[in-house]
Design an enzyme around this catalytic site. Structure first.
Site, PDB file in Angstrom:
ATOM      1  N   HIS A  49       0.847  -1.193   0.000  1.00  0.00           N
ATOM      2  CA  HIS A  49       0.000   0.000   0.000  1.00  0.00           C
ATOM      3  C   HIS A  49       0.885   1.247   0.000  1.00  0.00           C
ATOM      4  O   HIS A  49       2.105   1.163   0.240  1.00  0.00           O
ATOM      5  CB  HIS A  49      -0.956   0.024   1.189  1.00  0.00           C
ATOM      6  CG  HIS A  49      -0.358  -0.344   2.521  1.00  0.00           C
ATOM      7  ND1 HIS A  49       0.697   0.325   3.072  1.00  0.00           N
ATOM      8  CD2 HIS A  49      -0.669  -1.334   3.388  1.00  0.00           C
ATOM      9  CE1 HIS A  49       0.987  -0.224   4.242  1.00  0.00           C
ATOM     10  NE2 HIS A  49       0.189  -1.231   4.450  1.00  0.00           N
TER      11      HIS A  49
HETATM   12  P1  TYD Z   1      -2.440  -3.353   7.469  1.00  0.00           P
HETATM   13  O1  TYD Z   1      -2.284  -1.930   7.053  1.00  0.00           O
HETATM   14  O2  TYD Z   1      -3.127  -4.272   6.504  1.00  0.00           O
HETATM   15  O3  TYD Z   1      -1.051  -3.987   7.887  1.00  0.00           O
HETATM   16  P2  TYD Z   1       0.280  -4.196   6.992  1.00  0.00           P
HETATM   17  O4  TYD Z   1       0.568  -2.896   6.330  1.00  0.00           O
HETATM   18  O5  TYD Z   1       1.311  -4.591   7.940  1.00  0.00           O
HETATM   19  O6  TYD Z   1       0.054  -5.298   6.034  1.00  0.00           O
HETATM   20  O7  TYD Z   1      -3.228  -3.345   8.845  1.00  0.00           O
HETATM   21  C1  TYD Z   1      -3.763  -4.531   9.423  1.00  0.00           C
HETATM   22  C2  TYD Z   1      -4.893  -4.138  10.374  1.00  0.00           C
HETATM   23  O8  TYD Z   1      -4.406  -3.338  11.446  1.00  0.00           O
HETATM   24  C3  TYD Z   1      -5.983  -3.341   9.678  1.00  0.00           C
HETATM   25  O9  TYD Z   1      -7.237  -3.765  10.208  1.00  0.00           O
HETATM   26  C4  TYD Z   1      -5.737  -1.929  10.135  1.00  0.00           C
HETATM   27  C5  TYD Z   1      -5.092  -2.081  11.495  1.00  0.00           C
HETATM   28  N1  TYD Z   1      -4.138  -1.018  11.832  1.00  0.00           N
HETATM   29  C6  TYD Z   1      -4.457  -0.113  12.808  1.00  0.00           C
HETATM   30  O10 TYD Z   1      -5.541  -0.156  13.427  1.00  0.00           O
HETATM   31  N2  TYD Z   1      -3.553   0.870  13.129  1.00  0.00           N
HETATM   32  C7  TYD Z   1      -2.355   0.957  12.484  1.00  0.00           C
HETATM   33  O11 TYD Z   1      -1.545   1.871  12.795  1.00  0.00           O
HETATM   34  C8  TYD Z   1      -2.042   0.012  11.450  1.00  0.00           C
HETATM   35  C9  TYD Z   1      -0.739   0.077  10.703  1.00  0.00           C
HETATM   36  C10 TYD Z   1      -2.965  -0.962  11.156  1.00  0.00           C
END
Ligand code: TYD
Length: 136
Positions: A49
């Site tokens: 992302h």
């Molecule tokens: P995600 O952005 O998919 O993680 P990564 O980039 O590591 O693959 O986030 C996973 C879950 O965690 C999603 O439901 C959003 C939540 N989240 C938060 O609540 N706060 C945060 O700061 C982050 C990074 C994720």
């Protein structure tokens, strides 16, 4: 590419390592959010992302992983494998973290609170959003 890899000064001593983070000293923004990623699987990438507003400072405080950084035109791969090595990523970089070692812990600091609305999770949408930055 708008990222930077740099060493963090270890202020530890014979009792062990200690790495402080301080705005303006080794963190190029005011920290508003921190999270860490752990219990990862070597074959399961994370991220994939871009963020319209969030900058990130990534430190693998245990183990190692790779970070693929893509600005819509060029790609780079940074391997993080030392707890005194930091990767700063500006906003609007597409990123993917992968090749996590066993027991890897990736600490991430950010200048922004979590806001799903500022995440771009579709690569074609990202390319469209970044296109104006690459003109001329
Ligand atoms: P995600 O952005 O998919 O993680 P990564 O980039 O590591 O693959 O986030 C996973 C879950 O965690 C999603 O439901 C959003 C939540 N989240 C938060 O609540 N706060 C945060 O700061 C982050 C990074 C994720």
């Amino acid at each position: 590419m708008t990222y930077k890899v740099y060493d963090l000064i270890n202020t530890g001593d014979e009792r062990g390592g200690l790495i402080p983070f301080e705005k303006g000293r080794n963190v190029p923004f005011e920290v508003c959010r921190a999270f860490y990623i752990y219990d990862t699987k070597p074959s399961t990438p994370r991220g994939a992302h871009a963020n319209r507003k969030s900058e990130f400072l990534m430190v693998v405080i245990s183990g190692s992983c790779k970070v693929k950084i893509d600005n819509g035109r060029e790609q780079s791969v940074v391997e993080l494998n030392r707890p005194n090595q930091a990767l700063w990523l500006d906003k609007m970089n597409w990123k993917e973290m992968y090749d996590f070692s066993y027991n890897a812990v990736l600490l991430v600091l950010s200048n922004e609170k979590y806001d799903e609305k500022e995440y771009i999770r579709n690569y074609d949408d990202y390319l469209a959003a970044v296109k104006p930055f690459h003109q001329n």
